[in-house]
Motif scaffolding. Structure first.
Motif, PDB file in Angstrom:
ATOM      1  N   VAL A 145       0.487 -35.053  41.939  1.00  0.00           N
ATOM      2  CA  VAL A 145       0.501 -33.840  42.111  1.00  0.00           C
ATOM      3  C   VAL A 145       1.620 -33.140  41.260  1.00  0.00           C
ATOM      4  CG1 VAL A 145       0.941 -31.861  43.803  1.00  0.00           C
ATOM      5  CG2 VAL A 145      -0.461 -33.815  44.527  1.00  0.00           C
TER       6      VAL A 145
ATOM      7  N   SER B  70       0.914 -30.471  38.361  1.00  0.00           N
ATOM      8  CA  SER B  70       1.336 -29.268  38.642  1.00  0.00           C
ATOM      9  C   SER B  70       2.523 -28.786  37.194  1.00  0.00           C
ATOM     10  CB  SER B  70       2.383 -28.998  39.683  1.00  0.00           C
ATOM     11  OG  SER B  70       1.836 -29.411  40.963  1.00  0.00           O
TER      12      SER B  70
ATOM     13  N   ALA C 119       1.728 -25.597  40.541  1.00  0.00           N
ATOM     14  CA  ALA C 119       1.907 -26.156  41.881  1.00  0.00           C
ATOM     15  C   ALA C 119       0.868 -25.843  42.957  1.00  0.00           C
ATOM     16  CB  ALA C 119       3.346 -25.763  42.626  1.00  0.00           C
TER      17      ALA C 119
ATOM     18  N   GLY D 227      -2.368 -27.859  41.902  1.00  0.00           N
ATOM     19  CA  GLY D 227      -2.075 -29.515  41.823  1.00  0.00           C
ATOM     20  C   GLY D 227      -2.577 -30.391  42.802  1.00  0.00           C
ATOM     21  N   SER D 228      -2.742 -29.949  44.112  1.00  0.00           N
ATOM     22  CA  SER D 228      -3.530 -30.828  44.970  1.00  0.00           C
ATOM     23  C   SER D 228      -4.899 -30.838  44.841  1.00  0.00           C
ATOM     24  CB  SER D 228      -2.796 -30.666  46.306  1.00  0.00           C
ATOM     25  OG  SER D 228      -3.403 -29.256  46.593  1.00  0.00           O
TER      26      SER D 228
ATOM     27  N   ALA E 237       2.110 -30.081  47.325  1.00  0.00           N
ATOM     28  CA  ALA E 237       1.731 -28.815  46.945  1.00  0.00           C
ATOM     29  C   ALA E 237       2.478 -27.575  47.656  1.00  0.00           C
ATOM     30  CB  ALA E 237       0.086 -28.643  46.792  1.00  0.00           C
TER      31      ALA E 237
ATOM     32  N   THR F 116       4.989 -25.125  46.090  1.00  0.00           N
ATOM     33  CA  THR F 116       4.761 -23.805  46.103  1.00  0.00           C
ATOM     34  C   THR F 116       5.731 -22.853  46.764  1.00  0.00           C
ATOM     35  OG1 THR F 116       2.267 -24.296  45.848  1.00  0.00           O
ATOM     36  CG2 THR F 116       2.962 -21.946  46.762  1.00  0.00           C
TER      37      THR F 116
ATOM     38  N   PRO G  42      -5.995 -24.420  47.144  1.00  0.00           N
ATOM     39  CA  PRO G  42      -5.296 -23.854  46.062  1.00  0.00           C
ATOM     40  C   PRO G  42      -5.582 -22.247  46.621  1.00  0.00           C
ATOM     41  CG  PRO G  42      -6.285 -25.619  45.303  1.00  0.00           C
ATOM     42  CD  PRO G  42      -6.808 -25.457  46.735  1.00  0.00           C
TER      43      PRO G  42
END
Length: 505
Positions: A102, A106, A129, A132-133, A167, A171, A349
């Motif tokens: 991740v 990111s 970020a 990212g996941s 994530a 974030t 996300p």
């Protein structure tokens, strides 16, 4: 507009319309080869203010609450169905993907957004970020009932169930840095380990308490046990979040503990949570679709930026992250390529993209629209081609045999008896034996056998065959003895007809 005109009646009619739409979409999504989340989102966009105008919805805070609630339910349901033995075998690579993977994804997307578009470095990193996941809801839905190789499916499901904390941490930390306009992300690194540690600790503790409670509390109605399980899912997230830990990780771990425990009313709990997860998924994606304004989304700038970042994510960032995260972890190049391709983006996300809007950051709406377009691209391109990709890479396993019959499994708490389901396989010791030759406990009776979707009425001379579903009524005190009989194994030579292409898992 619709709700204001028709009040309560209009709201109920709209809710029914959206649920019916979601069910129809779910039925035809696999037939069309389009991931259901895409169609759910489209239902929301069509009924929103930029579509038919049935609902005017722009409250990102409400969408965030609904999204988090739905993700808790979806993660819990996914964890319930995950076998601990399977997760344990891929724990290290999944953890590496969920953290290092991740972070690398990111950073690559963040730097790309910074150099290519009009974002500051921190804003670019925030966008990275957010995407990212991988997403548990999308991955669980994409892999369900597909005959992907067991090792691949386990790795992807474990990764998607555990990578949200990284994530979320990145974030929230970047939002705090942008809003405060000072500080350093390095000072927040200890917070990540605290969140992970508390998430694991609370998940294990509440999962154990939950399984013991379900088995020992005698409720008046069997319908209350599935609701009790959902209550444990929600309390796991809440108390962990209040303590400063990762609620998402705690929910997944608690579900693993509960799902791998011996449970009374197991079938009812699993079936209820599966249906509830579908409802949560439909609600979440439709609400997120309502939050989108197609007129703002489908502009040349947003589409161009979104498509370019989606391309970088799918072709560059995700593969680089996977190959670096899985160094020396016994994965072939083909397996790494498939894991790279199957890293779907979905609800997480989009839900995370609502956080900058709620905080009122300057670039929040542009970030949300670009993230939304990236998710659409990922789901449409990757989600619709997972099975074909696995076939091309020769990473398909045994076809999943899912029972479609309607025998209801029950657990009679007051009578201390339970109807259990067991499917035989090649190495089951009972295969090839007649019922009267099997040493079942005296308090266990086979009620029915399902063979190739046909009901077989059992009697003494009935022979058990590979792939049979046995439905056995047993008193609770004799359940462990029955398990020993059913789980006894006899190695058998493989035949050319039934060869298991997934034998290295």
């Amino acid at each position: 507009m619709f709700l204001n005109s028709f009040g309560t009646n209009g709201f109920l009619l709209l809710a029914a319309f959206l649920l019916f739409s979601g069910i129809i979409v779910a039925k035809f999504s696999s037939r069309w080869g389009i991931p259901s989340l895409i169609l759910f989102i489209m239902v929301g966009m069509v009924t929103g203010s930029d579509g038919l105008g049935l609902v005017y919805f722009h409250d990102a805070g409400t969408a965030q609450i609904i999204g988090v609630f739905a993700l808790v339910i979806i993660l819990f349901e996914g964890g319930l169905h995950t076998k601990w033995a399977t997760v344990k075998s891929v724990a290290l690579p999944s953890l590496s993907l969920a953290t290092l993977g991740v972070l690398i994804t990111s950073l690559l997307i963040g730097f790309s957004a910074y150099f290519l578009f009009n974002f500051s470095l921190l804003e670019g990193m925030l966008l990275g970020a957010i995407v990212g996941s991988t997403d548990a809801a999308a991955v669980f839905a994409a892999l369900k009932e597909r005959n992907i190789k067991a090792k691949m499916g386990a790795t992807l499901e474990a990764e998607s169930g555990t990578n949200d904390p990284m994530a979320v941490f990145l974030t929230l930390s970047l939002i705090e840095l942008i809003a405060a306009n000072d500080g350093s992300i390095w000072t927040m690194i200890p917070t990540f380990f605290v969140q992970m540690g508390l998430g694991l600790l609370f998940g294990l503790a509440v999962g154990k308490i939950g399984s013991l409670s379900i088995n020992n509390i005698r409720l008046d109605s069997s319908a209350l046990y599935p609701i009790l399980s959902v209550a444990f899912a929600l309390i796991t997230y809440s108390i962990t979040a209040f303590a400063g830990g990762s609620g998402f990780l705690a929910v997944y771990v608690a579900a693993l503990v509960i799902g791998n425990s011996e449970l009374t009313y197991r079938y009812s709990i699993f079936q209820f949570n599966e249906g509830f997860a579908w409802m949560a998924q439909i609600l979440m994606f439709i609400i997120l679709g309502l939050l989108v304004y197609p007129g703002q989304l489908f502009t040349a700038e947003i589409m161009g930026n979104g498509f370019l970042l989606a391309f970088i994510l799918i072709i560059v960032a995700r593969p680089v992250a996977v190959f670096l995260s899985l160094i020396k972890m016994n994965y072939t190049v083909k397996e790494k390529i498939f894991i790279s391709w199957a890293g779907l983006r979905g609800a997480v996300p989009i839900v995370l993209a609502t956080f900058p809007i709620v905080e009122g950051l300057e670039a929040s709406r542009d970030i949300f629209n670009i993230v939304f377009f990236i998710v659409l691209s990922s789901a449409l391109v990757q989600g619709s081609t997972i099975s074909n990709f696995a076939n091309k890479l020769e990473l398909v396993g045994k076809k999943k045999d899912v029972p479609h019959h309607s025998i209801e499994l029950i657990s009679m708490g007051k009578a201390q008896a339970e109807m259990i389901q067991f499917q035989t396989n090649r190495e089951s010791a009972v295969v090839g034996k007649k019922l009267h030759e099997i040493s079942f406990p005296n308090r266990a009776n086979i009620s029915a056998i399902i063979r190739e979707n046909r009901v077989i009425t059992p009697y003494g001379e009935t022979e058990i065959k590979e792939g049979d579903f046995l439905y056995i009524l047993v008193e609770a005190a004799y359940k462990e003895r029955l398990k020993k009989v059913l789980e006894e194994r006899v190695p058998r030579p493989e035949t050319g007809v039934d060869r298991d292409t997934d034998k290295d898992d």
